[in-house]
Scaffold this motif. Structure first.
Motif, PDB file in Angstrom:
ATOM      1  N   TYR A  20       2.935   2.762  -0.780  1.00 22.83           N
ATOM      2  CA  TYR A  20       1.945   2.124   0.081  1.00 22.83           C
ATOM      3  C   TYR A  20       2.309   0.667   0.300  1.00 22.83           C
ATOM      4  CZ  TYR A  20       0.168   0.059  -4.243  1.00 22.83           C
ATOM      5  OH  TYR A  20       0.054  -0.629  -5.422  1.00 22.83           O
ATOM      6  N   LYS A  21       1.596   0.051   1.233  1.00 20.90           N
ATOM      7  CA  LYS A  21       1.773  -1.360   1.501  1.00 20.90           C
ATOM      8  C   LYS A  21       0.401  -2.017   1.464  1.00 20.90           C
ATOM      9  CE  LYS A  21       3.675  -4.518   4.885  1.00 20.90           C
ATOM     10  NZ  LYS A  21       4.199  -4.664   6.235  1.00 20.90           N
ATOM     11  N   LYS A  22       0.301  -3.108   0.745  1.00 18.13           N
ATOM     12  CA  LYS A  22      -0.974  -3.818   0.665  1.00 18.13           C
ATOM     13  C   LYS A  22      -1.314  -4.428   2.019  1.00 18.13           C
ATOM     14  CE  LYS A  22      -0.675  -5.145  -4.176  1.00 18.13           C
ATOM     15  NZ  LYS A  22      -0.618  -6.258  -5.121  1.00 18.13           N
ATOM     16  N   PRO A  23      -2.592  -4.723   2.242  1.00 16.43           N
ATOM     17  CA  PRO A  23      -2.973  -5.395   3.492  1.00 16.43           C
ATOM     18  C   PRO A  23      -2.280  -6.749   3.617  1.00 16.43           C
ATOM     19  CG  PRO A  23      -4.902  -4.563   2.367  1.00 16.43           C
ATOM     20  CD  PRO A  23      -3.743  -4.373   1.434  1.00 16.43           C
TER      21      PRO A  23
ATOM     22  N   GLU B 151     -13.395  -0.926   3.207  1.00 17.32           N
ATOM     23  CA  GLU B 151     -12.739  -0.297   2.057  1.00 17.32           C
ATOM     24  C   GLU B 151     -13.752   0.070   0.983  1.00 17.32           C
ATOM     25  OE1 GLU B 151      -9.761  -3.137   0.943  1.00 17.32           O
ATOM     26  OE2 GLU B 151      -8.278  -2.299   2.321  1.00 17.32           O
TER      27      GLU B 151
ATOM     28  N   LYS C 205      -8.940   0.877  -4.416  1.00 17.46           N
ATOM     29  CA  LYS C 205      -8.536   0.694  -3.018  1.00 17.46           C
ATOM     30  C   LYS C 205      -7.095   1.107  -2.773  1.00 17.46           C
ATOM     31  CE  LYS C 205     -11.796  -3.010  -2.182  1.00 17.46           C
ATOM     32  NZ  LYS C 205     -11.961  -4.412  -1.797  1.00 17.46           N
ATOM     33  N   ARG C 206      -6.310   1.190  -3.839  1.00 17.53           N
ATOM     34  CA  ARG C 206      -4.921   1.610  -3.701  1.00 17.53           C
ATOM     35  C   ARG C 206      -4.830   3.009  -3.075  1.00 17.53           C
ATOM     36  NH1 ARG C 206      -3.227   1.997  -8.941  1.00 17.53           N
ATOM     37  NH2 ARG C 206      -3.504  -0.237  -9.121  1.00 17.53           N
TER      38      ARG C 206
ATOM     39  N   TRP D 221      -5.115   2.556   0.574  1.00 11.17           N
ATOM     40  CA  TRP D 221      -3.879   1.980   1.115  1.00 11.17           C
ATOM     41  C   TRP D 221      -2.786   3.029   1.229  1.00 11.17           C
ATOM     42  CZ3 TRP D 221      -4.029  -2.672  -2.752  1.00 11.17           C
ATOM     43  CH2 TRP D 221      -5.091  -3.517  -2.406  1.00 11.17           C
TER      44      TRP D 221
ATOM     45  N   SER E 141      -1.025   4.139   4.670  1.00 11.86           N
ATOM     46  CA  SER E 141       0.427   4.113   4.829  1.00 11.86           C
ATOM     47  C   SER E 141       0.943   5.428   5.395  1.00 11.86           C
ATOM     48  CB  SER E 141       1.109   3.824   3.495  1.00 11.86           C
ATOM     49  OG  SER E 141       0.818   2.517   3.076  1.00 11.86           O
TER      50      SER E 141
END
Length: 155
Positions: free
Chosen positions: A11-14, A26, A38-39, A42, A46
């Protein structure tokens, strides 16, 4: 070079960490779907981003390649239950995060009535009480395909 035993993040964080509107959304999704953090959101964002990028790339291909690639992507997303029968490449670009979150094993377990709440569905999955096609799956983020059969193991 990274360690081959440790795969890269899925994943990529905001981009900007303190956007109030995104944070509220979220939190709302986390409560609604019974997610632990929240991961998980995300990661699904992604996946959605990856499918949209594939769709954009397919649109730019030549006619022969485009037809084959479009058919492959749409059939994959149809098998996952993300798209409906006969949807086109434009429908992939119109997808939202809730569509993917609804296909998770945790959400499917709750919506089929195998659990009383999404938190209980998560607990059943983590404790190995849910079978998918006869096999125990302990990942709440497993994307359930249309052909999959869910079953609650008693005991």
């Amino acid at each position: 070079m990274g360690d081959p035993k440790k795969p890269k993040k899925g994943y990529k964080k905001p981009g900007h960490p303190w956007v109030a509107e995104r944070i509220k959304e979220e939190i709302r999704l986390k409560k609604e779907y019974g997610l632990s953090n929240k991961r998980e959101i995300w990661k699904m964002v992604s996946k959605l981003r990856e499918w949209r990028n594939q769709a954009r790339h397919i649109v730019s291909l030549q006619e022969e390649q485009r037809i084959e690639a479009e058919k492959a992507l749409t059939s994959k997303l149809y098998r996952l239950g993300i798209l409906n029968e006969g949807d086109q490449i434009d429908d992939i670009l119109a997808l939202d995060i809730r569509t993917i979150l609804d296909r998770r094993l945790q959400s499917q377990t709750y919506s089929l009535g195998l659990a009383n709440s999404s938190k209980q569905a998560r607990q059943f999955i983590l404790h190995g009480k849910i079978e998918v096609n006869g096999k125990v799956v302990t990942a709440p983020s497993y994307l359930v395909k249309l052909a999959d059969k869910l079953k609650l193991i008693s005991g």
